[in-house]
Design a protein around this motif. Structure first.
Motif, mmCIF file in Angstrom:
data_model
loop_
_atom_site.group_PDB
_atom_site.id
_atom_site.type_symbol
_atom_site.label_atom_id
_atom_site.label_comp_id
_atom_site.label_asym_id
_atom_site.label_seq_id
_atom_site.Cartn_x
_atom_site.Cartn_y
_atom_site.Cartn_z
ATOM 1 N N GLU A 111 0.895 -1.164 0.000
ATOM 2 C CA GLU A 111 0.000 0.000 0.000
ATOM 3 C C GLU A 111 0.926 1.204 0.000
ATOM 4 N N VAL A 112 0.792 2.054 -0.998
ATOM 5 C CA VAL A 112 1.717 3.166 -1.189
ATOM 6 C C VAL A 112 1.080 4.465 -0.716
ATOM 7 N N LYS A 113 1.808 5.181 0.133
ATOM 8 C CA LYS A 113 1.360 6.466 0.657
ATOM 9 C C LYS A 113 2.489 7.473 0.514
ATOM 10 N N THR A 114 2.130 8.741 0.504
ATOM 11 C CA THR A 114 3.151 9.772 0.618
ATOM 12 C C THR A 114 3.650 9.731 2.061
ATOM 13 N N GLU A 115 4.686 10.450 2.348
ATOM 14 C CA GLU A 115 5.253 10.414 3.699
ATOM 15 C C GLU A 115 4.254 10.843 4.766
ATOM 16 N N ASN A 116 3.280 11.667 4.401
ATOM 17 C CA ASN A 116 2.261 12.118 5.352
ATOM 18 C C ASN A 116 0.905 11.461 5.120
ATOM 19 N N GLY A 117 0.858 10.452 4.246
ATOM 20 C CA GLY A 117 -0.409 9.803 3.908
ATOM 21 C C GLY A 117 -0.983 9.001 5.065
ATOM 22 N N ARG A 118 -2.285 8.742 4.976
ATOM 23 C CA ARG A 118 -2.971 7.978 6.016
ATOM 24 C C ARG A 118 -3.793 6.870 5.380
ATOM 25 N N LEU A 119 -3.883 5.752 6.094
ATOM 26 C CA LEU A 119 -4.694 4.631 5.625
ATOM 27 C C LEU A 119 -6.171 4.887 5.884
ATOM 28 N N SER A 120 -7.014 4.459 4.952
ATOM 29 C CA SER A 120 -8.456 4.509 5.180
ATOM 30 C C SER A 120 -8.833 3.329 6.081
ATOM 31 N N GLU A 121 -10.022 3.355 6.616
ATOM 32 C CA GLU A 121 -10.490 2.238 7.448
ATOM 33 C C GLU A 121 -10.537 0.949 6.634
ATOM 34 N N ASN A 122 -10.984 1.023 5.374
ATOM 35 C CA ASN A 122 -11.021 -0.168 4.512
ATOM 36 C C ASN A 122 -9.620 -0.729 4.294
ATOM 37 N N GLN A 123 -8.644 0.144 4.108
ATOM 38 C CA GLN A 123 -7.267 -0.316 3.918
ATOM 39 C C GLN A 123 -6.743 -0.978 5.179
ATOM 40 N N LYS A 124 -6.998 -0.384 6.343
ATOM 41 C CA LYS A 124 -6.559 -0.981 7.603
ATOM 42 C C LYS A 124 -7.147 -2.380 7.776
ATOM 43 N N LYS A 125 -8.439 -2.525 7.519
ATOM 44 C CA LYS A 125 -9.107 -3.821 7.680
ATOM 45 C C LYS A 125 -8.535 -4.856 6.716
ATOM 46 N N PHE A 126 -8.356 -4.467 5.460
ATOM 47 C CA PHE A 126 -7.850 -5.418 4.466
ATOM 48 C C PHE A 126 -6.430 -5.858 4.799
ATOM 49 N N LEU A 127 -5.559 -4.913 5.134
ATOM 50 C CA LEU A 127 -4.169 -5.245 5.439
ATOM 51 C C LEU A 127 -4.072 -6.115 6.693
ATOM 52 N N THR A 128 -4.890 -5.834 7.695
ATOM 53 C CA THR A 128 -4.914 -6.664 8.905
ATOM 54 C C THR A 128 -5.361 -8.077 8.564
ATOM 55 N N PHE A 129 -6.393 -8.203 7.747
ATOM 56 C CA PHE A 129 -6.877 -9.518 7.329
ATOM 57 C C PHE A 129 -5.766 -10.312 6.644
ATOM 58 N N MET A 130 -5.043 -9.683 5.731
ATOM 59 C CA MET A 130 -3.990 -10.389 4.999
ATOM 60 C C MET A 130 -2.828 -10.759 5.926
ATOM 61 N N ARG A 131 -2.465 -9.872 6.834
ATOM 62 C CA ARG A 131 -1.384 -10.177 7.782
ATOM 63 C C ARG A 131 -1.775 -11.336 8.695
ATOM 64 N N ASP A 132 -2.999 -11.290 9.218
ATOM 65 C CA ASP A 132 -3.458 -12.308 10.164
ATOM 66 C C ASP A 132 -3.550 -13.689 9.528
ATOM 67 N N ASN A 133 -3.824 -13.743 8.247
ATOM 68 C CA ASN A 133 -3.945 -15.031 7.571
ATOM 69 C C ASN A 133 -2.614 -15.554 7.058
ATOM 70 N N ARG A 134 -1.573 -14.759 7.215
ATOM 71 C CA ARG A 134 -0.211 -15.148 6.825
ATOM 72 C C ARG A 134 -0.123 -15.698 5.396
ATOM 73 N N ASN A 135 -0.943 -15.161 4.535
ATOM 74 C CA ASN A 135 -0.924 -15.604 3.141
ATOM 75 C C ASN A 135 0.149 -14.911 2.325
ATOM 76 N N CYS A 136 0.617 -13.776 2.805
ATOM 77 C CA CYS A 136 1.572 -13.012 2.017
ATOM 78 C C CYS A 136 2.245 -11.972 2.891
ATOM 79 N N ARG A 137 3.245 -11.319 2.313
ATOM 80 C CA ARG A 137 3.877 -10.184 2.981
ATOM 81 C C ARG A 137 3.064 -8.944 2.652
#
Length: 123
Positions: free
Chosen positions: A77-103
């Motif tokens: 997920e690419v952000k500028t140095e001051n960028g912020r994640l949306s709630e949807n992005q936070k949920k999706f990234l957490t889901f992928m991390r928790d399932n250990r399917n990928c980096r």
């Protein structure tokens, strides 16, 4: 640099590695309905939104990383140095991390993304 600029530079740098193939993820929304030409414009009667692409929150860049054991999936997920994640992005990234399917990595700026990619051993 905009997020789009950072994504493009990352795609170029990653593609130089022989063991990684990056893909830019595009999503969009358009209108559909009965269209008629009015001068240089198009008039759409009974417009309905049409969404295409992956679900909300899906990362900007997907990388297929060829390893000795097959292939690993990397999501950035690419952000500028001051960028912020949306709630949807936070949920999706957490889901992928928790399932250990990928980096999964949120890259704040070009150098952060390059540093992350450079820590991954060549396959």
């Amino acid at each position: 640099m905009t997020e789009h600029d950072i994504q493009n530079r990352l795609l170029m740098e990653i593609s130089r590695r022989g063991d990684m193939t990056p893909f830019r993820v595009n999503v969009g929304m358009a209108w559909q309905g009965k269209a008629s030409k009015v001068g240089r414009d198009v008039l759409i009667e009974s417009p309905r939104p049409f969404k295409t692409g992956l679900p909300a929150g899906f990362p900007d860049v997907i990388i297929a990383h060829r390893t000795n054991n097959g292939c690993e999936l990397i999501m950035l997920e690419v952000k500028t140095e001051n960028g912020r994640l949306s709630e949807n992005q936070k949920k999706f990234l957490t889901f992928m991390r928790d399932n250990r399917n990928c980096r999964v990595k949120v890259c704040y700026g070009l150098q952060d993304g390059l540093n992350f990619i450079n820590t991954i051993e060549e396959g």
